[in-house]
Design a protein around this motif. Structure first.
Motif, PDB file in Angstrom:
ATOM      1  N   VAL A 149       0.836  -1.204   0.000  1.00 29.42           N
ATOM      2  CA  VAL A 149       0.000   0.000   0.000  1.00 29.42           C
ATOM      3  C   VAL A 149       0.871   1.255   0.000  1.00 29.42           C
ATOM      4  O   VAL A 149       0.622   2.200  -0.757  1.00 29.42           O
ATOM      5  N   ARG A 150       1.922   1.274   0.809  1.00 25.77           N
ATOM      6  CA  ARG A 150       2.823   2.428   0.874  1.00 25.77           C
ATOM      7  C   ARG A 150       3.491   2.672  -0.483  1.00 25.77           C
ATOM      8  O   ARG A 150       3.558   3.807  -0.967  1.00 25.77           O
ATOM      9  N   TYR A 151       3.976   1.603  -1.115  1.00 27.07           N
ATOM     10  CA  TYR A 151       4.632   1.752  -2.416  1.00 27.07           C
ATOM     11  C   TYR A 151       3.642   2.181  -3.498  1.00 27.07           C
ATOM     12  O   TYR A 151       4.007   2.923  -4.418  1.00 27.07           O
ATOM     13  N   CYS A 152       2.401   1.731  -3.405  1.00 25.08           N
ATOM     14  CA  CYS A 152       1.379   2.172  -4.363  1.00 25.08           C
ATOM     15  C   CYS A 152       1.132   3.670  -4.234  1.00 25.08           C
ATOM     16  O   CYS A 152       1.013   4.378  -5.240  1.00 25.08           O
ATOM     17  N   LYS A 153       1.074   4.159  -3.001  1.00 29.22           N
ATOM     18  CA  LYS A 153       0.889   5.596  -2.786  1.00 29.22           C
ATOM     19  C   LYS A 153       2.076   6.379  -3.331  1.00 29.22           C
ATOM     20  O   LYS A 153       1.899   7.435  -3.941  1.00 29.22           O
ATOM     21  N   GLU A 154       3.283   5.864  -3.119  1.00 30.43           N
ATOM     22  CA  GLU A 154       4.485   6.523  -3.636  1.00 30.43           C
ATOM     23  C   GLU A 154       4.440   6.588  -5.162  1.00 30.43           C
ATOM     24  O   GLU A 154       4.738   7.619  -5.763  1.00 30.43           O
TER      25      GLU A 154
ATOM     26  N   SER B 164       1.798   6.502  -7.030  1.00 30.79           N
ATOM     27  CA  SER B 164       0.736   7.422  -7.408  1.00 30.79           C
ATOM     28  C   SER B 164       1.223   8.866  -7.370  1.00 30.79           C
ATOM     29  O   SER B 164       0.914   9.657  -8.271  1.00 30.79           O
ATOM     30  N   GLN B 165       2.014   9.215  -6.368  1.00 29.06           N
ATOM     31  CA  GLN B 165       2.573  10.567  -6.277  1.00 29.06           C
ATOM     32  C   GLN B 165       3.505  10.844  -7.455  1.00 29.06           C
ATOM     33  O   GLN B 165       3.492  11.941  -8.020  1.00 29.06           O
TER      34      GLN B 165
ATOM     35  N   GLU C 180       1.489  11.428 -10.554  1.00 28.44           N
ATOM     36  CA  GLU C 180       0.912  12.770 -10.521  1.00 28.44           C
ATOM     37  C   GLU C 180       1.956  13.794 -10.977  1.00 28.44           C
ATOM     38  O   GLU C 180       1.648  14.710 -11.737  1.00 28.44           O
TER      39      GLU C 180
END
Length: 81
Positions: free
Chosen positions: A50-55, A57-58, A61
């Motif tokens: 989950v943490r790597y997915c958020k990274e 995603s950033q 962006e």
């Protein structure tokens, strides 16, 4: 390579790191599950995914913002005859 491609190429390169980490954690999660690992180990691996997915995603962006900036910059260039 054109100079305006540099930032986007760097961002794409940067996105590969969390994607590789996601892949490794998913493989680890499968191994742990097959070996009957305790719940805390499974949750830890899932939390990392989950943490790597958020990274990632950033970073995506940032790629989008850079592409928009590049397009706006290209639109302001005077046309050559």
């Amino acid at each position: 390579m054109h100079s305006h491609q540099g930032p986007i190429h760097q961002l794409v390169h940067d996105a590969r790191r969390p994607l590789n980490n996601i892949s490794m954690q998913a493989e680890l999660l499968k191994l742990l599950a097959n070996k009957g690992a305790d719940e805390s180990q499974l949750i830890d691996a899932a939390d990392k995914i989950v943490r790597y997915c958020k990274e990632c995603s950033q970073i995506l962006e940032a790629v989008s913002e850079q592409a928009e900036a590049d397009a706006a910059s290209a639109g302001r260039r005077p046309q050559q005859s």
